[in-house]
Design a protein around this motif. Structure first.
Motif, PDB file in Angstrom:
ATOM      1  N   ILE A  24       0.821  -1.217   0.000  1.00  0.00           N
ATOM      2  CA  ILE A  24       0.000   0.000   0.000  1.00  0.00           C
ATOM      3  C   ILE A  24       0.853   1.264   0.000  1.00  0.00           C
ATOM      4  CG2 ILE A  24      -0.258   0.133   2.526  1.00  0.00           C
ATOM      5  CD1 ILE A  24      -3.183   0.947   2.026  1.00  0.00           C
ATOM      6  N   SER A  25       2.007   1.238   0.682  1.00  0.00           N
ATOM      7  CA  SER A  25       2.836   2.449   0.746  1.00  0.00           C
ATOM      8  C   SER A  25       3.650   2.675  -0.524  1.00  0.00           C
ATOM      9  CB  SER A  25       3.771   2.391   1.958  1.00  0.00           C
ATOM     10  OG  SER A  25       4.719   1.350   1.831  1.00  0.00           O
ATOM     11  N   SER A  26       3.803   1.628  -1.342  1.00  0.00           N
ATOM     12  CA  SER A  26       4.498   1.822  -2.618  1.00  0.00           C
ATOM     13  C   SER A  26       3.702   2.735  -3.539  1.00  0.00           C
ATOM     14  CB  SER A  26       4.757   0.478  -3.303  1.00  0.00           C
ATOM     15  OG  SER A  26       3.536  -0.134  -3.695  1.00  0.00           O
ATOM     16  N   SER A  46      -8.575  15.301  -3.214  1.00  0.00           N
ATOM     17  CA  SER A  46      -9.027  13.959  -3.628  1.00  0.00           C
ATOM     18  C   SER A  46      -8.357  12.885  -2.773  1.00  0.00           C
ATOM     19  CB  SER A  46      -8.701  13.731  -5.108  1.00  0.00           C
ATOM     20  OG  SER A  46      -9.434  14.595  -5.947  1.00  0.00           O
ATOM     21  N   LEU A  47      -7.087  13.077  -2.489  1.00  0.00           N
ATOM     22  CA  LEU A  47      -6.352  12.099  -1.677  1.00  0.00           C
ATOM     23  C   LEU A  47      -6.835  12.091  -0.230  1.00  0.00           C
ATOM     24  CD1 LEU A  47      -2.884  12.722  -3.292  1.00  0.00           C
ATOM     25  CD2 LEU A  47      -4.063  10.515  -3.241  1.00  0.00           C
ATOM     26  N   LEU A  48      -7.276  13.230   0.275  1.00  0.00           N
ATOM     27  CA  LEU A  48      -7.852  13.273   1.622  1.00  0.00           C
ATOM     28  C   LEU A  48      -9.186  12.530   1.671  1.00  0.00           C
ATOM     29  CD1 LEU A  48      -7.105  16.940   2.794  1.00  0.00           C
ATOM     30  CD2 LEU A  48      -6.148  14.826   3.740  1.00  0.00           C
ATOM     31  N   VAL A  49      -9.966  12.618   0.597  1.00  0.00           N
ATOM     32  CA  VAL A  49     -11.225  11.864   0.531  1.00  0.00           C
ATOM     33  C   VAL A  49     -10.937  10.363   0.546  1.00  0.00           C
ATOM     34  CG1 VAL A  49     -13.281  11.392  -0.851  1.00  0.00           C
ATOM     35  CG2 VAL A  49     -12.404  13.723  -0.681  1.00  0.00           C
ATOM     36  N   VAL A  50      -9.902   9.951  -0.173  1.00  0.00           N
ATOM     37  CA  VAL A  50      -9.493   8.538  -0.170  1.00  0.00           C
ATOM     38  C   VAL A  50      -9.110   8.105   1.245  1.00  0.00           C
ATOM     39  CG1 VAL A  50      -7.748   6.903  -0.972  1.00  0.00           C
ATOM     40  CG2 VAL A  50      -8.796   8.499  -2.581  1.00  0.00           C
ATOM     41  N   ALA A  51      -8.426   8.969   1.979  1.00  0.00           N
ATOM     42  CA  ALA A  51      -8.060   8.662   3.365  1.00  0.00           C
ATOM     43  C   ALA A  51      -9.307   8.455   4.221  1.00  0.00           C
ATOM     44  CB  ALA A  51      -7.193   9.784   3.941  1.00  0.00           C
ATOM     45  N   LEU A  52     -10.352   9.252   3.961  1.00  0.00           N
ATOM     46  CA  LEU A  52     -11.620   9.084   4.675  1.00  0.00           C
ATOM     47  C   LEU A  52     -12.251   7.740   4.361  1.00  0.00           C
ATOM     48  CD1 LEU A  52     -14.051  10.110   6.328  1.00  0.00           C
ATOM     49  CD2 LEU A  52     -14.899  11.211   4.243  1.00  0.00           C
ATOM     50  N   ALA A 202      -7.045   8.174  -7.544  1.00  0.00           N
ATOM     51  CA  ALA A 202      -6.325   8.076  -6.269  1.00  0.00           C
ATOM     52  C   ALA A 202      -6.673   6.815  -5.495  1.00  0.00           C
ATOM     53  CB  ALA A 202      -6.623   9.302  -5.411  1.00  0.00           C
ATOM     54  N   MET A 203      -7.795   6.164  -5.808  1.00  0.00           N
ATOM     55  CA  MET A 203      -8.156   4.930  -5.102  1.00  0.00           C
ATOM     56  C   MET A 203      -7.127   3.832  -5.302  1.00  0.00           C
ATOM     57  SD  MET A 203     -10.765   5.147  -3.152  1.00  0.00           S
ATOM     58  CE  MET A 203     -11.255   3.446  -2.927  1.00  0.00           C
ATOM     59  N   LEU A 204      -6.315   3.950  -6.349  1.00  0.00           N
ATOM     60  CA  LEU A 204      -5.209   2.996  -6.511  1.00  0.00           C
ATOM     61  C   LEU A 204      -4.230   3.096  -5.350  1.00  0.00           C
ATOM     62  CD1 LEU A 204      -4.277   3.094 -10.298  1.00  0.00           C
ATOM     63  CD2 LEU A 204      -5.160   1.168  -8.994  1.00  0.00           C
ATOM     64  N   GLY A 205      -4.251   4.239  -4.669  1.00  0.00           N
ATOM     65  CA  GLY A 205      -3.316   4.447  -3.568  1.00  0.00           C
ATOM     66  C   GLY A 205      -3.597   3.615  -2.343  1.00  0.00           C
ATOM     67  N   ILE A 206      -4.761   2.933  -2.282  1.00  0.00           N
ATOM     68  CA  ILE A 206      -5.033   2.091  -1.121  1.00  0.00           C
ATOM     69  C   ILE A 206      -5.067   0.612  -1.494  1.00  0.00           C
ATOM     70  CG2 ILE A 206      -6.248   3.919   0.094  1.00  0.00           C
ATOM     71  CD1 ILE A 206      -8.888   2.555  -0.640  1.00  0.00           C
ATOM     72  N   ASN A 230      -1.914   1.220  11.062  1.00  0.00           N
ATOM     73  CA  ASN A 230      -0.612   1.682  10.566  1.00  0.00           C
ATOM     74  C   ASN A 230      -0.645   1.969   9.065  1.00  0.00           C
ATOM     75  OD1 ASN A 230       0.290   1.298  13.172  1.00  0.00           O
ATOM     76  ND2 ASN A 230       1.244  -0.674  12.759  1.00  0.00           N
ATOM     77  N   MET A 231      -1.286   1.062   8.303  1.00  0.00           N
ATOM     78  CA  MET A 231      -1.384   1.292   6.855  1.00  0.00           C
ATOM     79  C   MET A 231      -2.194   2.550   6.556  1.00  0.00           C
ATOM     80  SD  MET A 231      -1.801  -2.442   5.031  1.00  0.00           S
ATOM     81  CE  MET A 231      -3.140  -3.042   6.041  1.00  0.00           C
ATOM     82  N   TRP A 232      -3.294   2.741   7.293  1.00  0.00           N
ATOM     83  CA  TRP A 232      -4.107   3.937   7.103  1.00  0.00           C
ATOM     84  C   TRP A 232      -3.301   5.193   7.412  1.00  0.00           C
ATOM     85  CZ3 TRP A 232      -5.663   7.540  10.888  1.00  0.00           C
ATOM     86  CH2 TRP A 232      -6.558   8.517  10.427  1.00  0.00           C
ATOM     87  N   GLY A 233      -2.530   5.164   8.498  1.00  0.00           N
ATOM     88  CA  GLY A 233      -1.744   6.326   8.880  1.00  0.00           C
ATOM     89  C   GLY A 233      -0.706   6.706   7.838  1.00  0.00           C
ATOM     90  N   VAL A 234      -0.026   5.703   7.270  1.00  0.00           N
ATOM     91  CA  VAL A 234       1.029   5.972   6.288  1.00  0.00           C
ATOM     92  C   VAL A 234       0.463   6.641   5.046  1.00  0.00           C
ATOM     93  CG1 VAL A 234       2.655   4.870   4.691  1.00  0.00           C
ATOM     94  CG2 VAL A 234       2.618   4.179   7.087  1.00  0.00           C
ATOM     95  N   VAL A 235      -0.569   6.045   4.444  1.00  0.00           N
ATOM     96  CA  VAL A 235      -1.079   6.603   3.179  1.00  0.00           C
ATOM     97  C   VAL A 235      -1.889   7.874   3.403  1.00  0.00           C
ATOM     98  CG1 VAL A 235      -1.043   4.385   2.008  1.00  0.00           C
ATOM     99  CG2 VAL A 235      -3.120   5.112   3.171  1.00  0.00           C
ATOM    100  N   SER A 236      -2.558   7.993   4.560  1.00  0.00           N
ATOM    101  CA  SER A 236      -3.361   9.186   4.827  1.00  0.00           C
ATOM    102  C   SER A 236      -2.485  10.410   5.045  1.00  0.00           C
ATOM    103  CB  SER A 236      -4.260   8.966   6.057  1.00  0.00           C
ATOM    104  OG  SER A 236      -5.173   7.923   5.820  1.00  0.00           O
TER     105      SER A 236
END
Length: 581
Positions: A24-26, A46-52, A202-206, A230-236
């Motif tokens: 996920i972090s790649s 858009s990336l913040l929405v993905v984090a949500l 951006a959904m590819l980012g998760i 942890n995964m959520w924290g890194v990408v968010s």
């Protein structure tokens, strides 16, 4: 035999996070550039929405895997709440996603390495990466986790250095570049359209968030929800911040001209050539780590579906370290075949990758809703609200439609890969019926063909073996209506023709009515051989283990109804017993 019974080293929080987190972090290496291409200066929103969205899925995954902590991810929850066919469809999608992830990540890693070694042949080098991580996976999950941890820490250090260098650049040079980018006209048809298309890309980012659920049995107790956090924290944090800083360090024209290596170019502008080279090395490592994630995830999933007789038992062979090496080798061969067939066409592979991953996420949300309805009394450490699950699924559907709009040809490529995969699974699920058709066809063929088929395929023996596998249902003295639903489930989802209905009796038991009900069922289902067994004792893990060994019936062929809050054991303690009621 399952790897969970013989794996010597359960994964701790750092190891499990590293294995799934490398995947996920790649995404940090490419998702910012991809999102900026569609959302422009609004990419970070858009990336913040993905984090949500990912925050919502933390509880969705936490509830499901907390209630059913078994390998398999979406397959596992749908197997225990829906039908075997639906669960198998989810397994198909997950395997396709892993195959595309492994090939894309390995190829992209070598593409970055090509900046250092310019004469590197990309396709042979990609195959070599797949070979290396195949061997690491066969060696064992504990040893491969050590490599994953090194890669993950290096990657986080690289991202932190990039963020610090970019912040220092902004402090020194001001916000002029960002303001210039901010006032550029939107080219995607308005701000709302830009945000939607940026979100879809951006959904590819998760992608990779589902990986931890596929090897949960190899993790120490309590580790799984921490991997999600942890995964959520890194990408968010990193994905929106890097997109925002890229807009503050580079003019939009430079961002568009360096989409494939935005972070290394950004590092060179903000910190110098040393940071650019460090990011390139990090990209090679973390993308290779994503290959390892695919191997580990698909091994846990494939073992599970093989135990459930969706794949042939041939794949269950293990080496001395308890690794299903035939699954690992088979996955490697599939990855190489896709690489060679597509000639490393990343657009085609990305279509398989994107739509498979999004459908798996949506099915996991559906599985959560089914779990609430059908397994309401099943204990779980946390619960996602119904409205949050529906909202999360809605976001996934929107992203799916958005990606179809962005790249419709990739959707057609996805369908081309999905159809043969689903057909293969359907044949495996219905192989008893297929075998009977083969026997019928052979019986009406000539003698030479009959002898040839009997020598090579031996359909009679195959059919007998399929039908002879016994299933076990543990009943609490259920009425005939409930037992009838058990029979319907077995008839629709299993190839077997033998079922033991087992009641653990005590001194106060009076099972005359139960015996009469089973006699009725025996007449109603003449094709299924029902054997009623009454045993004195206490139902629990010890009893299940004893009967499994005594009858030589794997635990995943033993069924129970969903236990209530007063049940003294967690489902994970029952060794893989399935919930079908």
């Amino acid at each position: 035999m399952s790897t969970k019974n013989i794996t010597l080293h359960k994964l701790n929080e750092l190891q499990a996070t590293a294995i799934s987190g490398n995947d996920i972090s790649s995404s940090c290496l490419y998702v910012s550039a991809l999102t900026i291409a569609y959302a422009g200066q609004y990419a970070w929103i858009s990336l913040l929405v993905v984090a949500l969205v990912l925050f919502l899925f933390r509880k969705i995954y936490g509830e499901v895997v907390g209630a059913l902590p078994l390998n398999g991810g979406a397959y596992n929850v749908l197997l225990n709440t829906a039908s075997k066919r639906t669960a198998s469809f989810a397994a198909c999608l997950t395997i396709l996603s892993y195959m595309a992830t492994a090939v894309i990540s390995a190829y992209e890693a070598m593409f970055y390495f090509h900046d250092i070694v310019h004469d590197l042949p990309l396709i042979p080098a990609t195959i070599m990466v797949l070979v290396i991580f195949m061997m690491l996976t066969i060696i064992g999950i504990g040893e491969s986790a050590f490599i994953a941890v090194i890669i993950f820490i290096t990657h986080i250090v690289s991202l932190v250095l990039l963020v610090l260098a970019a912040c220092w650049f902004v402090i020194q040079h001001g916000t002029g570049i960002f303001l210039s980018n901010w006032h550029l006209p939107v080219t995607s048809g308005g701000v709302s359209t830009a945000l939607f298309l940026g979100f879809s890309a951006a959904m590819l980012g998760i992608s990779g968030f589902e990986s931890s659920a596929n090897f949960v049995e190899e993790q120490k107790p309590g580790v799984f929800p921490k991997t999600l956090r942890n995964m959520w924290g890194v990408v968010s944090f990193f994905n929106p911040v890097i997109a925002l800083l890229a807009l503050a360090v580079l003019p939009m024209a430079d961002i568009s001209g360096h989409q494939e290596s935005l972070l290394s170019f950004m590092g060179e502008k903000a910190g110098g050539s040393w940071l650019s080279h460090f990011i390139v090395i990090d990209a090679v490592l973390v993308l290779s780590g994503a290959v390892l994630t695919s191997y580990v995830g698909v091994t846990g999933l494939a073992e599970r579906i093989t135990l459930d007789r969706i794949l042939p038992n041939f794949f269950l062979a293990q080496n001395r370290r308890g690794v299903n090496y035939r699954i690992v080798i088979g996955f490697f061969l599939l990855c190489v075949s896709i690489l060679l067939v597509t000639k490393a066409d990343l657009a085609s592979l990305a279509g398989v990758y994107t739509f498979s991953f999004l459908l798996v996420m949506a099915l996991f949300g559906v599985g959560n809703l089914l779990l609430k309805v059908k397994r309401e009394k099943l204990p779980r450490p946390e619960r996602a609200t119904v409205i949050s699950v529906i909202i999360a699924i809605g976001f996934i559907v929107a992203a799916f439609l958005g990606n179809m709009r962005l790249n419709l040809p990739s959707f057609y490529v996805f369908i081309q890969y999905l159809i043969p995969t689903v057909l293969f699974i359907l044949v495996m699920l219905n192989r008893a019926r297929v075998t009977r058709w083969l026997i019928y066809a052979v019986s009406h063929a000539g003698q030479p063909l009959q002898r040839l088929v009997k020598r090579t395929i031996r359909p009679y023996r195959a059919l007998i073996k399929l039908n002879s596998q016994e299933l076990v249902f543990f009943t609490r003295g259920d009425n005939v209506a409930i037992l009838n639903r058990v029979m319907i489930y077995v008839e629709e989802n299993e190839a077997t023709k033998r079922l033991k209905i087992v009641h653990i009796a005590n001194e106060d038991s009076n099972n005359d009515h139960l015996k009469k009900d089973i006699e009725v069922l025996d007449r109603a289902y003449p094709d299924i051989d029902i054997d009623f067994v009454e045993i004195e004792g206490r139902f629990g893990p010890e009893m299940i283990d004893q009967l499994s060994k005594e009858w030589n019936i794997p635990k995943n062929f033993m069924f129970i109804g969903a236990p209530g809050n007063k049940f003294p054991y967690h489902v994970s303690e029952l060794g893989g017993v399935r919930l079908i009621m």
